[in-house]
Design a protein around this motif. Sequence first.
Motif, short mmCIF file in Angstrom:
data_model
loop_
_atom_site.label_atom_id
_atom_site.label_comp_id
_atom_site.label_asym_id
_atom_site.label_seq_id
_atom_site.Cartn_x
_atom_site.Cartn_y
_atom_site.Cartn_z
N ALA A 9 -6.83 1.35 4.12
CA ALA A 9 -6.52 1.36 4.43
C ALA A 9 -6.56 2.54 5.76
O ALA A 9 -6.69 2.26 6.83
N ASP A 10 -6.65 4.01 4.87
CA ASP A 10 -5.97 5.00 5.89
C ASP A 10 -7.15 5.67 5.93
O ASP A 10 -7.32 6.94 6.94
N SER A 11 -8.18 5.29 6.07
CA SER A 11 -9.90 6.39 5.86
C SER A 11 -10.47 5.05 6.43
O SER A 11 -10.61 4.20 6.98
N ASP A 12 -11.24 5.83 7.63
CA ASP A 12 -11.80 5.48 8.73
C ASP A 12 -13.42 5.78 7.81
O ASP A 12 -14.17 6.90 7.18
N PRO A 56 2.50 5.34 0.23
CA PRO A 56 2.01 5.99 1.01
C PRO A 56 1.34 7.08 -0.08
O PRO A 56 1.86 6.82 -1.61
N ARG A 63 1.17 -1.02 0.56
CA ARG A 63 -0.12 -0.09 -0.20
C ARG A 63 1.21 1.20 -0.14
O ARG A 63 0.99 1.63 1.36
N SER A 92 -4.67 1.87 -0.22
CA SER A 92 -4.00 2.57 1.17
C SER A 92 -5.26 3.20 1.20
O SER A 92 -5.23 3.76 2.86
N PHE A 93 -5.78 4.37 0.03
CA PHE A 93 -7.19 4.65 0.75
C PHE A 93 -8.38 4.23 1.93
O PHE A 93 -8.34 4.94 2.92
N GLU A 96 -1.87 13.03 0.11
CA GLU A 96 -3.05 13.60 0.98
C GLU A 96 -4.79 12.66 0.88
O GLU A 96 -4.59 11.67 0.37
N ILE A 97 -5.60 12.82 2.50
CA ILE A 97 -6.50 11.82 2.46
C ILE A 97 -7.04 12.90 2.52
O ILE A 97 -6.56 14.37 3.54
#
Length: 159
Positions: free
Chosen positions: A94-97, A60, A58, A91-92, A63-64
């Motif tokens: 995995a990195d986002s709720d 990096p 995944r 990645s998005f 930005e999110i």
Amino acid sequence: MNTLIAYFSYTGHTKGIAQQLQGLTGGTLFEIKPAAPYSEDYDTTERQGRKETRDGYRPPLAEIPADLASYDTVLLGTPNWFNTVAPPVASFLADSDMSDKRIALFCTNGGGGLGHTVADIQAACKDAEILDSINIYEDGGGEAKGQLADWLKRIGVTQ
């Protein structure tokens, strides 16, 4: 309903579909970008994407969205990369709720259909409601807008 249209696009097909969806919904566009862009050389990117997908890598992201919590619906766009979502989309997720969000996938492809993209999103977003997905060959051609409008009605994003 507050709609985010989050997408990753390498060739531009998924971006074009995302822009059409914005026109149909008035949603907010967000381009998912890896922190280190992929090569402009298709063969190089294909090899890298195949390895990343195989290895579950995944990358990096640049930005999110800071205000992700303000959206209740996410139209998620990805090309089909080796029968799953592109690594930046993984990645998005995995990195986002994504808890309590409604997620609808739009997947562009060159003939591979949805692959196992839907199952992979369901596994990554267990606390989200996964709506019906749409499979779009390349850029969808002249029929794309009508198909997208029908899909949006079917999943309850538009009337």
